[in-house]
Scaffold this active site. Structure first.
Site, mmCIF file in Angstrom:
data_model
loop_
_atom_site.group_PDB
_atom_site.id
_atom_site.type_symbol
_atom_site.label_atom_id
_atom_site.label_comp_id
_atom_site.label_asym_id
_atom_site.label_seq_id
_atom_site.Cartn_x
_atom_site.Cartn_y
_atom_site.Cartn_z
ATOM 1 N N ASP A 289 0.893 -1.201 0.037
ATOM 2 C CA ASP A 289 -0.020 0.011 0.085
ATOM 3 C C ASP A 289 0.792 1.290 0.166
ATOM 4 O O ASP A 289 1.804 1.447 0.876
ATOM 5 C CB ASP A 289 -0.878 -0.081 1.084
ATOM 6 C CG ASP A 289 -1.452 1.168 1.476
ATOM 7 O OD1 ASP A 289 -2.766 1.818 0.513
ATOM 8 O OD2 ASP A 289 -1.335 2.217 2.319
ATOM 9 N N TYR B 243 2.956 10.163 0.585
ATOM 10 C CA TYR B 243 4.029 9.580 1.270
ATOM 11 C C TYR B 243 5.246 10.030 0.544
ATOM 12 O O TYR B 243 5.684 9.502 -0.543
ATOM 13 C CB TYR B 243 3.884 7.828 1.103
ATOM 14 C CG TYR B 243 2.736 7.507 1.845
ATOM 15 C CD1 TYR B 243 2.023 8.038 2.739
ATOM 16 C CD2 TYR B 243 2.463 6.151 1.553
ATOM 17 C CE1 TYR B 243 1.165 7.569 3.529
ATOM 18 C CE2 TYR B 243 1.251 5.514 2.474
ATOM 19 C CZ TYR B 243 0.494 6.297 3.295
ATOM 20 O OH TYR B 243 -0.343 5.813 3.931
ATOM 21 N N LYS C 213 -3.833 5.866 -3.085
ATOM 22 C CA LYS C 213 -4.964 6.545 -2.593
ATOM 23 C C LYS C 213 -5.313 7.871 -3.213
ATOM 24 O O LYS C 213 -4.384 8.331 -4.291
ATOM 25 C CB LYS C 213 -4.609 7.014 -1.232
ATOM 26 C CG LYS C 213 -4.203 5.784 -0.228
ATOM 27 C CD LYS C 213 -4.301 6.157 1.293
ATOM 28 C CE LYS C 213 -3.810 4.791 1.728
ATOM 29 N NZ LYS C 213 -2.465 4.510 1.925
ATOM 30 N N ALA D 1 5.374 -2.313 19.477
ATOM 31 C CA ALA D 1 6.663 -2.900 18.975
ATOM 32 C C ALA D 1 7.973 -2.224 19.537
ATOM 33 O O ALA D 1 8.959 -2.331 18.986
ATOM 34 C CB ALA D 1 6.790 -2.766 17.452
#
Length: 335
Positions: free
Chosen positions: A54, A59, A80, A239
């Site tokens: 994706d 980005y 997107k 994480a």
């Protein structure tokens, strides 16, 4: 659950791997990633059996899409719409804009209109060097992003931009359409008004939050809408990172994380493994999508996704109220 297990999106022919790759990081999210590292990361992704990727124009202001241009057509790809990029003079090296460092020389503005969706798609086609893009997701609709402009943007999309998505799908230029958002309320608003195939929901179905079980997932199942569970680590906190929903975590969240981790430790399971595997147990979830910036992160997440987790861990989390009783998890029956 295997990384390469394929799940079909809604009533379409699009199939995604159980573990997906979020490509924001190779758009230089928060820190620069050089071309060689980005290329090595993508190789580790595909070699590791991750078949769904994706991205978005946002980005790196096109950088992430541009770096994906040489990606094998065998990988399922989503990008997107909702933002249009326009050229600007190249900023000085080290410049951060909208969280991305040394992105491409473009600026962004929201445009959910028919023309905006079409232009965004056409620009993505050029950057990705693809005529067809498997899935198109409308990016960042909702009150949290737009505040007082939310109603205007939503109306523009429903009354104008949605038509563009359906035309692209009818022409075979995309196979699945939906939303890519961070909040649940907008999902309910859109699936009640529009015929879509998929929701990408970031950070809202994790070990720390299961609000979609309050009815959203049930309504998705009834309408044949699949869900892509993005950001399973809640911006990294689950994480070992320092951020929760892109900010410093509040005290109560830190306490909850420590309590969940204590249960995981008793069962010799890394917290991150439980966080990464949890969303995929719900039948409406087609893929769990995690961002990765380096080959070492890819290798670690592949190991975490495959780490054995006993059913007793999920039972113990539910027994002490750290996980909702109605959340599907492992072999534990729903309450």
């Amino acid at each position: 659950m295997l990384i390469s297990d394929l799940h079909t999106i809604g009533r379409t022919q699009v199939r995604v791997s159980a573990l997906g790759f979020g490509a924001a990081a190779i758009g230089n999210l928060y820190r620069p990633v050089d071309d060689a590292t980005a290329e090595a990361t993508l190789k580790a992704v595909t070699d590791g059996g991750i078949g769904y990727i994706d991205t978005a124009p946002r980005y790196g202001h096109g950088l992430s899409e541009r770096r994906l241009a040489e990606l094998s057509a065998d990988a399922t790809l989503s990008t997107k719409v909702g933002r249009v990029l326009t050229p600007i003079p190249a900023p000085p090296p080290g410049t951060e804009r909208h969280g991305f460092v040394d992105g491409d020389p473009f600026d962004e503005h929201f445009d959910y209109s028919y023309d905006g969706v079409m232009r965004s798609f056409e620009d993505s086609q050029k950057r990705l060097k693809r005529e067809r893009i498997d899935m198109l997701l409308v990016h960042d609709l909702g009150v949290e992003t737009h505040g007082s402009d939310h109603a205007r943007h939503l109306a523009t999309f429903l009354n104008d931009g949605l038509r563009a998505l359906h035309e692209l799908k009818a022409q075979g230029l995309t196979q699945a359409i939906g939303l890519g958002v961070n909040e649940t309320a907008i999902c309910d608003l859109v699936i009640a008004e529009a015929e879509i195939d998929v929701l990408m929901l970031a950070g809202r179905y994790t070990l720390l939050e299961q609000t979609p079980l309050d009815g959203l997932f049930e309504r998705c199942a009834a309408r044949g809408v699949s869900v892509l569970a993005a950001a399973p680590f809640n911006s990294g906190l689950l994480a070992g990172g320092a951020h929760f929903n892109y900010e410093a975590p509040p005290t109560d969240i830190m306490t909850r994380v420590r309590d969940i981790e204590a249960v995981c430790t008793r069962h010799n399971v890394p917290l991150a493994a439980a966080a990464l595997q949890f969303p995929g147990f719900h039948p409406v979830i087609a893929s769990t999508v995690v961002g990765m910036a380096r080959p070492q992160q890819v290798a670690r997440n592949i190991d975490l996704f495959s780490h054995p987790i006993p059913a007793e861990l999920w039972h113990d989390l539910k027994a002490v109220g750290l996980l909702r009783a109605d959340a599907p998890a492992g072999d534990v029956s729903q309450a």
